[in-house]
Design an enzyme around this catalytic site. Structure first.
Site, mmCIF file in Angstrom:
data_model
loop_
_atom_site.group_PDB
_atom_site.id
_atom_site.type_symbol
_atom_site.label_atom_id
_atom_site.label_comp_id
_atom_site.label_asym_id
_atom_site.label_seq_id
_atom_site.Cartn_x
_atom_site.Cartn_y
_atom_site.Cartn_z
ATOM 1 N N TYR A 157 21.530 -2.885 40.265
ATOM 2 C CA TYR A 157 22.547 -2.082 38.856
ATOM 3 C C TYR A 157 23.678 -1.445 39.488
ATOM 4 O O TYR A 157 23.385 -0.305 40.270
ATOM 5 C CB TYR A 157 21.538 -1.646 37.921
ATOM 6 N N ASP A 199 25.810 1.697 47.061
ATOM 7 C CA ASP A 199 25.644 2.406 45.927
ATOM 8 C C ASP A 199 24.385 3.060 46.066
ATOM 9 O O ASP A 199 23.131 2.820 46.071
ATOM 10 C CB ASP A 199 25.452 1.144 44.709
ATOM 11 N N LYS A 235 23.380 10.768 39.513
ATOM 12 C CA LYS A 235 21.928 11.554 39.457
ATOM 13 C C LYS A 235 21.940 12.632 40.161
ATOM 14 O O LYS A 235 22.238 13.518 39.625
ATOM 15 C CB LYS A 235 21.000 10.174 39.858
HETATM 16 C C1 LIG Z 1 21.907 4.799 37.353
HETATM 17 C C2 LIG Z 1 22.546 3.722 38.384
HETATM 18 C C3 LIG Z 1 23.861 3.426 38.130
HETATM 19 C C4 LIG Z 1 24.575 3.924 36.926
HETATM 20 O O1 LIG Z 1 24.779 5.386 36.634
HETATM 21 P P1 LIG Z 1 25.180 6.192 35.190
HETATM 22 O O2 LIG Z 1 25.175 7.336 35.680
HETATM 23 O O3 LIG Z 1 24.071 5.516 34.512
HETATM 24 O O4 LIG Z 1 26.314 5.522 34.819
HETATM 25 C C5 LIG Z 1 24.751 2.926 39.362
HETATM 26 N N1 LIG Z 1 24.021 2.335 40.266
HETATM 27 C C6 LIG Z 1 22.781 2.894 40.559
HETATM 28 C C7 LIG Z 1 22.201 2.242 41.615
HETATM 29 C C8 LIG Z 1 22.054 3.361 39.461
HETATM 30 O O5 LIG Z 1 20.763 3.508 39.532
#
Ligand SMILES: *Cc1c(COP(=O)(O)O)cnc(C)c1O
Length: 429
Positions: free
Chosen positions: A145, A240, A268
Site C-alpha cells: 500500500y 516506501d 506516520k
Molecule cells: C500508511 C501508509 C501509506 C499512506 O499514508 P497516509 O498517511 O495514510 O496517506 C503509504 N505507504 C505505506 C507503506 C503506509 O503504511
C-alpha cells in the site's frame, strides 16, 4: 462481556453524516464485523473508549505512536507551539531543523520535502521519479500500500501478470496502464516486466518490509535484486518507508536491511501523531523539484509549525534514545516467542511474521510471503480472534491484512496480560 452501547450509538449517528461513519475505511470494522469502538482518549499503551473500557493498543495509530500515546514531551511541545500560531504559509526555522534531524537519521538521502500524509509523499515521489527519468511507467507489488493516489489503486488484471487494472472505480484505465504489477518477493516477474518494457520504467516503489498484507518480510536477495535491476535499467528504487521509517531503526529499513534506495517516503512516525509525510532523495534528484526544478509539488499546510514541532520532538526523542529500538524489538520478540507454544497447543494452522516491532499472525499453513499467500488465511478464525481479544481488552488491527505495531509504552505486564488473553481467545476458536 464488555459493552459498546455508546460506541454503537455514536457509530449510528456518524453514518448519517460521514460515509460508513468513518474517515478511513479500515476503522469501520468491515473485515471483522461488529461495531467500531469510539475513543475518548489514549495515554501510554492504553486506549479508552466511550463506554469506559480500556484496551492495550497494538496499532499505535497505525504506527506513529511508537513511544505510546500522549507522550509528555510531545504534548508539551505542541502546546507551547500552538500559542505562537498554528499556520503561516511562510517559512520557519523549524522546517530546516526537522529536515536536518530527519536527514541525520536516514542514510543515503541529501534533501527532504515535507507534505501532509504518506499518500502525498508517495504520489509526489513517483511524479518526481517520472520527471527525473523522463519515463512514465512504475512497478508496484500486489498487497503493498502506498496511499490512495490513483496510480497505486491497481490490481492484477486478468491474464498477463504485468498488466494492471484499476481496483477502484474512478481510477482511469489510462492511469492503470502505467502501473505494472508484480508479486512481492518475485524477482523473476520484475525481470520479465523490465524485459517487456525497455527504457520505460521510471521507478519501482516497494515497502521494504510490507505492513499492509500483514507483516511480510522481503526474502533474502529480493530487495538486493531490485537494487541491481534498477541500476541496470536506469530506474529509481523508491522505498516506501511510511511504516518502516524511524520504526525498524532510526534510519528505517535502509539502515536495518543495509540496502540503499534512490528515494524514500515517510509518514506516520515522522509526524509524531500529527499529519505529516515526507519524501527524500539525493540532491540531484530533489533539485528537479519546484521551485528549483520543473516538477511541481506544493502544499498550503506543508511544513506546518504545529506538525513540524510534533515530528521534530518525536525524531529527537528517538535519536536520543536508540535503546527504544532494542526495547521494542525485545518486547515484540517476547510476544512472538510466547505465542508459538500456545498456538502449537491449540493445534491450529498459523504463520507468524515478524521484523523489529512489526508482527502479524495469519491462520494458515502456507508461509506468508506475498498477497496471495496472505489471502489464504482463515478469515472466520481471524474475526473470532479479533473480537475475542477486543472483548478482553486488547486492541489489534481490525483486519488480517494489517501488521501490529508495538509501542514502547507497552510493559512486560501488558505483554503477559495480552498472552493470557491470547490463550483464552484461542480456546474459543
Ligand atoms: C500508511 C501508509 C501509506 C499512506 O499514508 P497516509 O498517511 O495514510 O496517506 C503509504 N505507504 C505505506 C507503506 C503506509 O503504511
Amino acid at each position: 462481556m464488555i459493552q459498546y452501547q455508546r460506541s454503537s450509538a455514536l457509530f449510528a449517528k456518524a453514518k448519517n453524516v460521514i460515509p460508513g461513519g468513518v474517515n478511513s475505511p479500515v476503522r469501520a470494522f468491515k473485515a471483522v464485523g461488529g461495531t467500531p469502538i469510539f475513543l475518548t482518549h489514549a495515554k501510554g499503551a492504553y486506549l479508552y473508549d466511550e463506554d469506559k473500557n480500556r484496551y492495550i493498543d497494538y496499532i499505535a495509530s497505525w504506527g506513529p505512536m511508537i513511544l505510546g500515546h500522549a507522550h509528555p514531551q510531545v504534548v508539551e511541545a505542541i502546546q507551547k507551539r500552538a500559542e505562537k500560531g498554528t499556520s503561516y504559509g511562510i517559512p520557519t526555522a523549524l522546517e530546516t531543523q526537522i529536515a536536518k534531524q530527519a536527514l541525520s537519521m536516514v542514510p543515503h538521502m541529501d534533501q527532504i520535502r515535507f507534505v501532509n500524509s504518506g499518500t502525498e509523499a508517495c504520489m509526489s515521489a513517483v511524479r518526481l521519479a517520472r520527471g527525473y527519468t523522463g519515463r512514465d511507467k512504475i512497478i508496484k507489488f500486489a498487497g503493498c500500500y502506498h496511499g490512495h493516489a490513483d496510480a497505486f489503486l491497481i490490481q492484477a488484471g486478468s491474464g498477463a501478470v504485468t498488466f494492471g487494472s484499476p481496483n477502484s472505480p474512478g481510477v482511469t484505465a489510462g492511469t492503470a496502464q502505467d502501473t505494472l504489477l508484480a508479486q512481492y518477493n518475485n524477482l523473476e516477474q520484475v525481470k520479465e516486466i523490465f524485459a517487456s518494457n525497455p527504457e520505460q520504467i521510471a521507478a519501482i516503489i516497494v515497502e521494504p518490509v510490507a505492513g499492509n498484507m500483514g507483516c511480510v518480510l522481503p526474502k533474502e536477495g529480493f530487495l538486493e535484486g531490485l537494487r541491481q535491476l534498477c541500476d541496470t535499467h536506469g530506474t529509481l528504487l523508491i522505498f516506501d518507508e511510511v511504516m518502516t521509517g524511524f520504526r525498524l531503526a532510526p534510519g528505517g529499513a535502509q539502515e536495518y536491511l543495509g540496502i540503499r534506495a534512490d528515494m524514500a517516503t515517510y509518514g506516520k512516525v515522522i509526524g509524531g501523531g500529527l499529519p505529516v509525510g515526507a519524501f527524500a532523495a539525493r540532491k540531484e534528484i530533489m533539485q528537479f523539484l519546484a521551485p528549483v526544478g520543473p516538477v511541481y509539488q506544493a502544499g498550503t499546510l506543508s511544513g506546518n509549525p504545529l506538525a513540524m514541532t510534533a515530528g521534530l520532538t518525536m525524531l529527537e526523542l528517538l535519536a536520543n534514545h536508540p535503546e527504544t529500538y532494542t526495547s521494542l524489538d525485545e518486547k515484540t520478540a517476547y510476544l512472538h516467542q510466547e505465542m508459538v507454544p500456545l498456538l502449537e497447543q491449540k493445534g491450529i494452522p498459523y504463520q507468524i511474521n515478524r521484523l523489529g516491532s512489526m508482527i502479524s499472525l495469519h491462520f494458515t499453513d502456507t508461509p506468508v510471503v506475498d498477497f496471495d499467500s496472505a489471502a489464504t488465511g482463515d478469515n472466520d478464525n481471524f474475526k473470532k480472534y479479533f473480537h475475542g481479544m477486543l472483548q478482553r481488552g486488547v486492541y489489534l488491527p481490525p483486519s488480517a491484512f494489517e501488521s501490529y505495531f508495538l509501542n514502547d509504552a507497552i510493559s512486560k505486564k501488558d505483554l503477559e496480560y495480552t498472552l493470557e488473553v491470547f490463550n483464552e481467545t484461542l480456546k474459543s476458536l
